[in-house]
Scaffold this active site. Structure first.
Site, PDB file in Angstrom:
ATOM      1  CD  GLU A 237      -2.784   1.125  -0.351  1.00  0.00           C
ATOM      2  OE1 GLU A 237      -2.142   1.712  -1.284  1.00  0.00           O
ATOM      3  OE2 GLU A 237      -3.875   0.563  -0.288  1.00  0.00           O
ATOM      4  CG  ASP A 315      -6.532   2.758  -4.817  1.00  0.00           C
ATOM      5  OD1 ASP A 315      -6.090   1.818  -5.773  1.00  0.00           O
ATOM      6  OD2 ASP A 315      -5.938   3.765  -4.699  1.00  0.00           O
TER       7      ASP A 315
END
Ligand code: AHR
Ligand code: AHR
Ligand code: AHR
Length: 517
Positions: A237, A315
């Site tokens: 991430e 995402d």
């Protein structure tokens, strides 16, 4: 029942030698048969104390005892679905189920089943903060062979992805895990993010350390990256990591562009992660990095959320392309010995290319160039320029750009397995398609009309030499050059490019060696 007259020791020796004889007999009778059937990747990881909590594949079983479905396909004609299973328990996909069910229409893969008892099935990913809802992959875009059988991989062309929200048993909050996938180094790009592994419960970036997924592609997030990739990286991430510093600390890791690549990530969730890659057709694994977690805050310890993503970022950043054949996730940090045993099982599969379409040189996965056969134009090749398809003279002294623009990767037809599609060599994920009868180079968007517009059915050249390519959805129109622009043209018609003059020559092409291999 009579008691055996043999003393116990002699009985034991006899039965041991009988078993040995049996094993030798089997080995002699089947010299090519290894112990693979009893030790597939998830059996190997379980034996090492790090069981699979997810096992996904469109090509084969990953547990020797697995006999369920591998994936589900949905067809365009009536919206019906069916499951594709195995030829035998612990064996290979029964692709004939798909071929029959999808005959005369198109199919997408709607579910990739989890073969572990956790039922962490992957379904088509919905919208996230960085990308709208995804499509499923075309079910027949990546024909390959595995174990000597014709099977399909999953080919992602962007805006395609899968997810399991909050998987069962998947590592969370700093727990240890391992994972690998078999992917391909020939269909990659530098967009975010072709991932397989641990992702957020919401389809959003919730902060550093909330993902732990293998990333494979040519996106260099942190400098330096050596060579041109594609690299196996860790999407933890907010970054694709090659080391604790982000960028690579290993000048010999220039990427792996083999047709079949094993990509491996393991992470103890606290203070250690490792990245490995290997050729999935032969040889062992190379460790690119094994060391501390990234030094930026949030990664040590990790904060995984336990969902599973395939094909996009956490995402739903979905600009990436890629290929997926198989992958697993484990509970616990696998040993290097278990990783090596798994790699040796993967290479025993014999992943390989498919057979040519319509004979000759149109083999899916190969790169070709298309030369005009009209006498006045026979040094011109189909190339893209400013997103349009045109013909240009290309010679050995042409620029690298001209050569790459005129090189195309043959793919099994996006709308029909007996036809072909042409993927751009230097814009992977973009295909030749017609639009208002003109040929363009555009990103595959997953729609049925795109698939049809990008599918061409080869036959002997209309002038008696080379190959002609009929449009799949306008079958009386063939790929033609006219004033050095490329169209689908009929033999006579209302458009200038449908002119009957020189039509047979203009729709005949020589399929040859690519200018850029
Ligand atoms: O870490 C790289 C990417 O950054 C993640 O996949 C995505 O969630 C974010 O945009
Ligand atoms: O088609 C896209 C690009 O347009 C080509 O690579 C280049 O030749 C032209 O600038
Ligand atoms: O090229 C003919 C048609 O034009 C295509 O099928 C469609 O995409 C566009 O409308």
């Amino acid at each position: 029942m009579s008691r055996s007259p043999l003393p116990r020791l002699r009985r034991a020796l006899l039965s041991a030698s009988a078993i040995l004889a049996l094993i030798l007999g089997v080995l002699v009778a089947n010299p090519g048969v290894s112990q693979a059937a009893s030790s597939l990747p998830c059996d190997l990881y379980a034996a090492a104390g790090t069981p699979c909590v997810a096992a996904h594949s469109t090509t084969r079983a990953l547990f020797a005892s697995y006999s369920g479905a591998l994936y589900q396909v949905k067809r365009a004609s009536d919206g019906a679905t069916t499951d594709v299973g195995l030829l035998t328990a612990g064996g290979y996909a029964n692709a004939a189920t798909q071929d029959t069910f999808c005959s005369g229409t198109t199919c997408v893969i709607t579910v990739i089943y989890d073969q572990s008892s956790r039922h962490n099935n992957l379904t088509i990913e919905g919208a996230g903060t960085a990308g709208g809802a995804d499509s499923g992959v075309p079910a027949d875009a990546l024909p390959v062979t595995a174990g000597g059988h014709a099977v399909y991989g999953a080919s992602f062309s962007g805006v395609m992805g899968y997810r399991k929200t909050a998987g069962s048993g998947v590592a969370v909050n700093g727990q240890a895990e391992g994972m690998y996938m078999v992917t391909s180094g020939t269909h990659v790009n530098n967009r975010c993010c072709f991932d397989y592994g641990n992702a957020e419960v919401t389809v959003a970036d919730t902060g550093n350390g909330h993902m732990d997924a293998i990333n494979f592609g040519t996106e260099c997030w942190f400098s330096p990256c050596y060579g041109s990739g594609p690299w196996v990286q860790a999407d933890l991430e907010n970054g694709l990591f090659q080391s604790s510093a982000g960028g690579s600390q290993n000048t010999s890791n220039t990427g792996n562009s083999a047709p079949f690549v094993t990509a491996l990530l393991k992470n103890n969730g606290q203070n250690y992660f490792a990245l490995k890659n290997g050729n999935a057709q032969s040889g062992g694994l190379t460790t690119q990095y094994a060391g501390a977690e990234p030094t930026t805050s949030g990664y040590s310890p990790m904060h995984q959320e336990g969902s599973i993503v395939l094909g996009t970022g956490g995402d739903n950043s979905n600009g990436s392309i890629g290929s997926f054949f198989e992958g697993v996730m484990t509970s616990g940090l696998p040993t290097d010995a278990a990783d090596n045993a798994v790699q040796s099982n993967i290479t025993s599969v014999g992943y390989g290319g498919p057979s040519p379409v319509a004979g000759g040189s149109l083999t899916p996965g190969s790169t070709i160039s298309l030369r005009a056969l009209t006498a006045a134009s026979n040094t011109r090749y189909i190339r893209h320029q400013n997103n349009n398809a045109v013909t240009s003279v290309v010679t050995s002294s042409s620029s690298a750009l001209d050569k790459a623009d005129s090189s195309w990767i043959v793919r099994r037809g996006l709308a029909s397995a007996s036809c072909v599609s042409f993927e751009s060599r230097n814009y992977p994920g973009d295909f030749l398609r017609h639009y208002n009868y003109q040929l363009l180079r555009q990103p595959m968007d997953g729609t049925s009309v795109f698939r049809q517009d990008a599918t061409f059915c080869p036959s002997t050249g209309k002038n008696g030499t080379g190959t002609s390519f009929a449009s799949y959805n306008y079958p009386t129109r063939f790929i033609r050059h006219y004033n050095n622009t490329v169209y689908i043209a009929s033999n006579g018609g209302s458009n200038a490019w449908d002119s009957a003059t020189s039509w047979a020559d203009d729709v005949s092409w020589s399929v040859g060696q690519p200018w850029t291999p």
